[in-house]
Design a protein around this motif. Sequence first.
Motif, PDB file in Angstrom:
ATOM      1  N   TRP A  58      -6.553   5.514   9.748  1.00  0.00           N
ATOM      2  CA  TRP A  58      -6.975   4.552   8.733  1.00  0.00           C
ATOM      3  C   TRP A  58      -7.439   5.319   7.498  1.00  0.00           C
ATOM      4  O   TRP A  58      -8.443   6.012   7.527  1.00  0.00           O
ATOM      5  N   TYR A  80      -4.737   1.831   3.690  1.00  0.00           N
ATOM      6  CA  TYR A  80      -3.510   2.040   4.457  1.00  0.00           C
ATOM      7  C   TYR A  80      -3.843   2.539   5.861  1.00  0.00           C
ATOM      8  O   TYR A  80      -4.727   3.359   6.045  1.00  0.00           O
ATOM      9  N   ARG A 139       0.330  -2.402   8.130  1.00  0.00           N
ATOM     10  CA  ARG A 139      -0.329  -1.103   7.984  1.00  0.00           C
ATOM     11  C   ARG A 139      -1.655  -1.207   7.242  1.00  0.00           C
ATOM     12  O   ARG A 139      -1.932  -0.461   6.306  1.00  0.00           O
ATOM     13  N   THR A 140      -2.510  -2.149   7.671  1.00  0.00           N
ATOM     14  CA  THR A 140      -3.834  -2.330   7.088  1.00  0.00           C
ATOM     15  C   THR A 140      -4.837  -2.562   8.211  1.00  0.00           C
ATOM     16  O   THR A 140      -4.465  -2.905   9.337  1.00  0.00           O
ATOM     17  N   GLU A 158      -1.871   4.311   8.972  1.00  0.00           N
ATOM     18  CA  GLU A 158      -0.659   4.912   9.516  1.00  0.00           C
ATOM     19  C   GLU A 158      -0.713   4.750  11.025  1.00  0.00           C
ATOM     20  O   GLU A 158      -1.744   5.021  11.648  1.00  0.00           O
ATOM     21  N   LEU A 185       0.822  -1.195   0.000  1.00  0.00           N
ATOM     22  CA  LEU A 185       0.000   0.000   0.000  1.00  0.00           C
ATOM     23  C   LEU A 185       0.857   1.247   0.000  1.00  0.00           C
ATOM     24  O   LEU A 185       1.919   1.287   0.606  1.00  0.00           O
ATOM     25  N   GLU A 186       0.377   2.266  -0.694  1.00  0.00           N
ATOM     26  CA  GLU A 186       1.108   3.525  -0.742  1.00  0.00           C
ATOM     27  C   GLU A 186       0.789   4.373   0.467  1.00  0.00           C
ATOM     28  O   GLU A 186      -0.365   4.526   0.838  1.00  0.00           O
ATOM     29  N   ARG A 187       1.829   4.912   1.064  1.00  0.00           N
ATOM     30  CA  ARG A 187       1.653   5.825   2.180  1.00  0.00           C
ATOM     31  C   ARG A 187       1.352   7.208   1.622  1.00  0.00           C
ATOM     32  O   ARG A 187       2.094   7.714   0.782  1.00  0.00           O
ATOM     33  N   THR A 236      -7.823   3.877   0.614  1.00  0.00           N
ATOM     34  CA  THR A 236      -6.676   3.103   0.109  1.00  0.00           C
ATOM     35  C   THR A 236      -6.423   1.837   0.921  1.00  0.00           C
ATOM     36  O   THR A 236      -5.705   0.951   0.472  1.00  0.00           O
TER      37      THR A 236
END
Length: 116
Positions: free
Chosen positions: A28, A34, A54-55, A36, A2-4, A32
């Motif tokens: 959350w 993701y 990170r999901t 953080e 996943l892209e931050r 996406t």
Amino acid sequence: MLERPVPAPSDVRLRAFVDAVFDAYYDWHIQTGYMEMSGQMEALLRLQPDTLPRTFEGWLGRVHPTIAMRRFSTTSGRAARRGLRGRVPHGRGDGSYILVRDRGVILKDDEGRSVT
């Protein structure tokens, strides 16, 4: 992977404030998938840095299985719409559990859709 999201300068200042004031946080990004998480969350759970997935599913995997089945197995959609509140036992790296007070707030646009 996943892209931050790239934080805006105001987000960086806010994260610095939150890191100084709160024990741990996560953000959350529903659109996406993701999540953080602060470094404090991994320290609280006695995990090595950057080992917590990170999901939402990764976070849910740290929740006590009985609680996860009862409260969250069918609520991720509801959580995305309303947020979550409550004390949730999170699994630590040593096999013990710690109660973490989770409180989710959903930021919405003018049409009521999540903006994160």
